[in-house]
Scaffold this motif. Structure first.
Motif, PDB file in Angstrom:
ATOM      1  N   ARG A   1      39.808  39.076  34.970  1.00 27.96           N
ATOM      2  CA  ARG A   1      41.463  39.534  34.259  1.00 27.96           C
ATOM      3  C   ARG A   1      41.892  39.530  35.897  1.00 27.96           C
ATOM      4  O   ARG A   1      43.558  39.669  35.967  1.00 27.96           O
ATOM      5  CB  ARG A   1      41.276  41.472  34.264  1.00 27.96           C
ATOM      6  CG  ARG A   1      40.735  41.196  32.152  1.00 27.96           C
ATOM      7  CD  ARG A   1      40.768  42.840  32.080  1.00 27.96           C
ATOM      8  NE  ARG A   1      40.279  42.942  30.706  1.00 27.96           N
ATOM      9  CZ  ARG A   1      41.266  42.564  30.196  1.00 27.96           C
ATOM     10  NH1 ARG A   1      42.388  42.999  29.278  1.00 27.96           N
ATOM     11  NH2 ARG A   1      40.568  43.414  28.523  1.00 27.96           N
ATOM     12  N   ALA A   2      41.143  40.291  37.350  1.00 33.19           N
ATOM     13  CA  ALA A   2      42.318  40.278  38.744  1.00 33.19           C
ATOM     14  C   ALA A   2      42.379  38.941  38.284  1.00 33.19           C
ATOM     15  O   ALA A   2      43.263  38.501  39.299  1.00 33.19           O
ATOM     16  CB  ALA A   2      41.076  40.926  39.174  1.00 33.19           C
ATOM     17  N   ALA A   3      41.416  37.896  38.760  1.00 34.10           N
ATOM     18  CA  ALA A   3      41.936  36.325  39.118  1.00 34.10           C
ATOM     19  C   ALA A   3      43.610  36.058  38.478  1.00 34.10           C
ATOM     20  O   ALA A   3      44.505  35.000  38.094  1.00 34.10           O
ATOM     21  CB  ALA A   3      40.982  35.361  38.607  1.00 34.10           C
TER      22      ALA A   3
ATOM     23  N   PRO B   1      51.661  35.086  38.175  1.00 28.84           N
ATOM     24  CA  PRO B   1      52.780  35.282  38.658  1.00 28.84           C
ATOM     25  C   PRO B   1      53.364  34.466  39.717  1.00 28.84           C
ATOM     26  O   PRO B   1      54.065  33.704  40.068  1.00 28.84           O
ATOM     27  CB  PRO B   1      52.783  36.978  39.945  1.00 28.84           C
ATOM     28  CG  PRO B   1      51.500  37.691  39.229  1.00 28.84           C
ATOM     29  CD  PRO B   1      50.492  36.437  38.679  1.00 28.84           C
ATOM     30  N   LEU B   2      51.723  33.909  40.786  1.00 28.26           N
ATOM     31  CA  LEU B   2      52.147  32.872  41.390  1.00 28.26           C
ATOM     32  C   LEU B   2      52.264  31.639  40.763  1.00 28.26           C
ATOM     33  O   LEU B   2      53.155  30.641  41.196  1.00 28.26           O
ATOM     34  CB  LEU B   2      51.167  32.597  42.316  1.00 28.26           C
ATOM     35  CG  LEU B   2      50.308  31.232  43.430  1.00 28.26           C
ATOM     36  CD1 LEU B   2      51.831  31.434  44.663  1.00 28.26           C
ATOM     37  CD2 LEU B   2      49.527  31.042  43.764  1.00 28.26           C
ATOM     38  N   THR B   3      51.967  31.426  39.798  1.00 32.15           N
ATOM     39  CA  THR B   3      52.120  30.025  38.669  1.00 32.15           C
ATOM     40  C   THR B   3      53.810  29.911  38.610  1.00 32.15           C
ATOM     41  O   THR B   3      54.131  28.768  38.445  1.00 32.15           O
ATOM     42  CB  THR B   3      51.570  29.901  37.785  1.00 32.15           C
ATOM     43  OG1 THR B   3      49.990  30.129  37.692  1.00 32.15           O
ATOM     44  CG2 THR B   3      51.490  28.274  36.532  1.00 32.15           C
TER      45      THR B   3
ATOM     46  N   ALA C   1      45.372  37.638  37.050  1.00 30.63           N
ATOM     47  CA  ALA C   1      46.117  38.864  36.958  1.00 30.63           C
ATOM     48  C   ALA C   1      46.743  38.470  39.004  1.00 30.63           C
ATOM     49  O   ALA C   1      48.486  38.373  39.416  1.00 30.63           O
ATOM     50  CB  ALA C   1      46.467  40.234  37.328  1.00 30.63           C
ATOM     51  N   ARG C   2      46.132  37.863  40.103  1.00 25.89           N
ATOM     52  CA  ARG C   2      46.290  36.936  41.304  1.00 25.89           C
ATOM     53  C   ARG C   2      47.362  35.462  40.934  1.00 25.89           C
ATOM     54  O   ARG C   2      48.529  35.513  41.511  1.00 25.89           O
ATOM     55  CB  ARG C   2      45.302  36.735  41.641  1.00 25.89           C
ATOM     56  CG  ARG C   2      45.298  37.486  42.524  1.00 25.89           C
ATOM     57  CD  ARG C   2      43.916  37.389  43.044  1.00 25.89           C
ATOM     58  NE  ARG C   2      42.715  36.355  43.269  1.00 25.89           N
ATOM     59  CZ  ARG C   2      41.476  36.412  42.946  1.00 25.89           C
ATOM     60  NH1 ARG C   2      41.718  38.296  42.819  1.00 25.89           N
ATOM     61  NH2 ARG C   2      41.210  35.814  41.904  1.00 25.89           N
ATOM     62  N   TRP C   3      47.118  34.678  39.749  1.00 22.04           N
ATOM     63  CA  TRP C   3      47.397  33.952  39.201  1.00 22.04           C
ATOM     64  C   TRP C   3      48.629  33.272  38.583  1.00 22.04           C
ATOM     65  O   TRP C   3      49.503  32.942  38.746  1.00 22.04           O
ATOM     66  CB  TRP C   3      46.404  32.429  38.993  1.00 22.04           C
ATOM     67  CG  TRP C   3      45.662  32.064  40.226  1.00 22.04           C
ATOM     68  CD1 TRP C   3      43.882  32.819  40.319  1.00 22.04           C
ATOM     69  CD2 TRP C   3      45.178  31.371  40.930  1.00 22.04           C
ATOM     70  NE1 TRP C   3      43.818  32.018  41.421  1.00 22.04           N
ATOM     71  CE2 TRP C   3      44.617  31.184  42.155  1.00 22.04           C
ATOM     72  CE3 TRP C   3      46.298  30.665  41.288  1.00 22.04           C
ATOM     73  CZ2 TRP C   3      44.494  29.860  43.205  1.00 22.04           C
ATOM     74  CZ3 TRP C   3      46.046  29.670  42.477  1.00 22.04           C
ATOM     75  CH2 TRP C   3      45.526  29.195  43.145  1.00 22.04           C
TER      76      TRP C   3
END
Length: 79
Positions: free
Chosen positions: A55-57, A63-65, A59-61
């Motif tokens: 889930r952390a990965a 918004p960036l994408t 949640a990071r990717w």
């Protein structure tokens, strides 16, 4: 890895005309169908065997994408 049927289907891709202003012909549709026959089973096997992201990965990717896609859309519209 690839059996003889999937290898022959992948070889059909050589008949695909590539480049600018190439129209869709029945031959190009056969070539693309061969590509699908060759690669879709491999992709499904990869998706079922690979570890899933946490889930952390995600949640990071995500918004960036979305930000990169928005930037690319704006740059594409600008010309």
């Amino acid at each position: 890895m690839l059996g003889p049927v999937r290898a022959a289907a992948l070889a059909l891709t050589a008949a695909l005309p590539l480049g600018v202003l190439k129209g869709t012909t029945p031959l190009s549709l056969v070539a693309l169908a061969g590509l699908c026959v060759a690669l879709v089973p491999q992709g499904l096997a990869l998706l079922s065997e690979a570890p899933r992201p946490g889930r952390a990965a995600v949640a990071r990717w995500v918004p960036l994408t979305l930000a990169v896609l928005g930037l690319m859309t704006l740059l594409g519209q600008a010309g």
